[in-house]
Design an enzyme around this catalytic site. Structure first.
Site, mmCIF file in Angstrom:
data_model
loop_
_atom_site.group_PDB
_atom_site.id
_atom_site.type_symbol
_atom_site.label_atom_id
_atom_site.label_comp_id
_atom_site.label_asym_id
_atom_site.label_seq_id
_atom_site.Cartn_x
_atom_site.Cartn_y
_atom_site.Cartn_z
ATOM 1 N N ASN A 8 2.859 -18.264 -91.085
ATOM 2 C CA ASN A 8 3.589 -19.193 -91.951
ATOM 3 C C ASN A 8 5.014 -18.652 -92.058
ATOM 4 O OD1 ASN A 8 4.656 -20.745 -93.978
ATOM 5 N ND2 ASN A 8 3.315 -19.962 -95.600
ATOM 6 N N TRP A 9 5.896 -19.265 -91.280
ATOM 7 C CA TRP A 9 7.275 -18.759 -91.242
ATOM 8 C C TRP A 9 8.038 -19.051 -92.533
ATOM 9 C CZ3 TRP A 9 9.548 -20.175 -85.693
ATOM 10 C CH2 TRP A 9 8.837 -19.457 -84.724
ATOM 11 N N LYS A 10 7.500 -19.927 -93.362
ATOM 12 C CA LYS A 10 8.190 -20.366 -94.588
ATOM 13 C C LYS A 10 9.613 -20.839 -94.232
ATOM 14 C CE LYS A 10 5.178 -17.428 -97.252
ATOM 15 N NZ LYS A 10 4.915 -16.737 -98.500
ATOM 16 N N HIS A 97 0.095 -25.075 -100.350
ATOM 17 C CA HIS A 97 0.515 -23.673 -100.484
ATOM 18 C C HIS A 97 0.952 -23.428 -101.929
ATOM 19 C CE1 HIS A 97 2.750 -19.968 -100.058
ATOM 20 N NE2 HIS A 97 2.089 -19.768 -98.938
ATOM 21 N N GLU A 99 3.358 -21.964 -103.141
ATOM 22 C CA GLU A 99 4.794 -22.190 -103.394
ATOM 23 C C GLU A 99 5.078 -23.679 -103.596
ATOM 24 O OE1 GLU A 99 6.146 -19.957 -99.995
ATOM 25 O OE2 GLU A 99 5.422 -18.119 -100.950
ATOM 26 N N GLU A 168 -5.559 -17.700 -100.762
ATOM 27 C CA GLU A 168 -4.343 -16.912 -100.947
ATOM 28 C C GLU A 168 -4.145 -16.621 -102.430
ATOM 29 O OE1 GLU A 168 -1.524 -17.444 -97.322
ATOM 30 O OE2 GLU A 168 -0.960 -18.851 -98.881
ATOM 31 N N GLY A 174 3.536 -12.221 -100.654
ATOM 32 C CA GLY A 174 4.893 -11.690 -100.555
ATOM 33 C C GLY A 174 5.150 -10.515 -101.474
ATOM 34 N N SER A 212 0.005 -10.953 -98.158
ATOM 35 C CA SER A 212 0.365 -9.592 -97.733
ATOM 36 C C SER A 212 -0.595 -9.026 -96.687
ATOM 37 C CB SER A 212 0.482 -8.655 -98.938
ATOM 38 O OG SER A 212 1.539 -9.093 -99.793
ATOM 39 N N GLY A 233 2.389 -14.529 -93.741
ATOM 40 C CA GLY A 233 3.779 -14.861 -94.047
ATOM 41 C C GLY A 233 4.727 -13.854 -93.420
ATOM 42 N N GLY A 234 5.150 -12.895 -94.205
ATOM 43 C CA GLY A 234 6.175 -11.933 -93.770
ATOM 44 C C GLY A 234 5.892 -11.285 -92.431
#
Ligand code: PGA
Length: 251
Positions: A8-10, A97, A99, A168, A174, A212, A233-234
């Site tokens: 997930n590149w966000k 998600h 967010e 999640e 994150g 994470s 993600g990251g």
């Protein structure tokens, strides 16, 4: 069942950065031994589609979006329909998600409608569920994730076997605070039981862990019996880390 590792590149990337990241992934992807996807910002779907088509060593890479409209078409400024995503070869769309739930006020019912719109277009929704730290500390984790998933089951009926679920925990996203493999497995088992009660084809439904997940902890999470992959993600923005996670999913 193959595991699924989805990046997930966000809201990260640029034409140049995406090209470099995909070129680095192409060096190590080969035959990954699991399903692999990247969910990219919508403006870059055409770029990712074109690069994947032009790069034989990215043949195993699929791609998707990070959100989708619940509506089919019309006066919904700024929205992107599932049919549009399909035009750019999307295999997946993340829905719900945390967010989006947190910053855009998406409700369980809206998330369920988005999953339905994706399914209708032949796109697999990756339905995110997860509790906040306050909800976990109050002992409400199970109740929250079951409520979030129940809305999607209710709206999608027998199609529910076509979704992917991503657990999640909001407090792990994150933050560098990963759920322990035991904490994650416990929630995954609850979600598995809920899906099992909803469809006889429950064994098709992958349940990913996200929050994470990284090169160092992926193997210990992915070995859990009810963890069928990861939503990353990251660590998906660093080719070496993403490839290490993919290798861990090979089993
Ligand atoms: P993270 O994000 O891996 O950076 O925690 C996961 C996600 O939000 O999907």
């Amino acid at each position: 069942m193959n595991k699924l590792i989805a990046g997930n590149w966000k809201m990260n990337g640029s034409l140049a950065a995406n090209e470099a990241l995909l070129a680095a992934l192409a060096q190590g992807l080969g035959q990954p031994g699991c399903d692999v996807a990247v969910c990219v910002p919508a403006p870059y779907l055409a770029q990712v589609q074109a690069l994947c088509a032009a790069t034989p060593s990215l043949a195993a890479l699929t791609w998707g979006a990070q959100d989708v409209s619940a509506h089919a078409s019309g006066a919904y400024t700024g929205e992107i329909s599932a049919a549009m995503l399909k035009d750019f070869g999307c295999r997946y769309a993340i829905v719900g998600h945390s967010e989006r739930r947190q910053y855009h006020g998406e409700t369980d019912a809206q998330v369920a409608d988005k999953a339905k719109a994706a399914l209708a277009a032949g796109i697999t929704p990756i339905v995110c569920v997860g509790e906040t730290l306050a909800e976990r500390e109050a002992g409400h984790t199970e109740e929250v994730v079951k409520r979030q998933l129940a809305a999607v089951i209710h709206t999608n009926g027998h199609c529910i076997s076509e979704i992917v679920v991503a657990y999640e925990p909001v407090w792990a996203i994150g933050t560098g605070k990963t759920a322990t493999p035991e904490q994650a497995q416990a929630v995954h088992a609850v979600l598995r039981a809920q899906i099992k009660a909803a469809t006889e084809h429950f064994s098709r439904v992958k349940i990913l862990y996200g929050g994470s997940m990284n090169a160092a902890n992926a193997a210990s999470l992915l070995v859990q019996p009810d963890i069928d992959g990861g939503l990353i993600g990251g660590a998906a923005l660093k080719a070496a880390d993403f490839l290490t996670i993919i290798a861990a999913a090979r089993g």
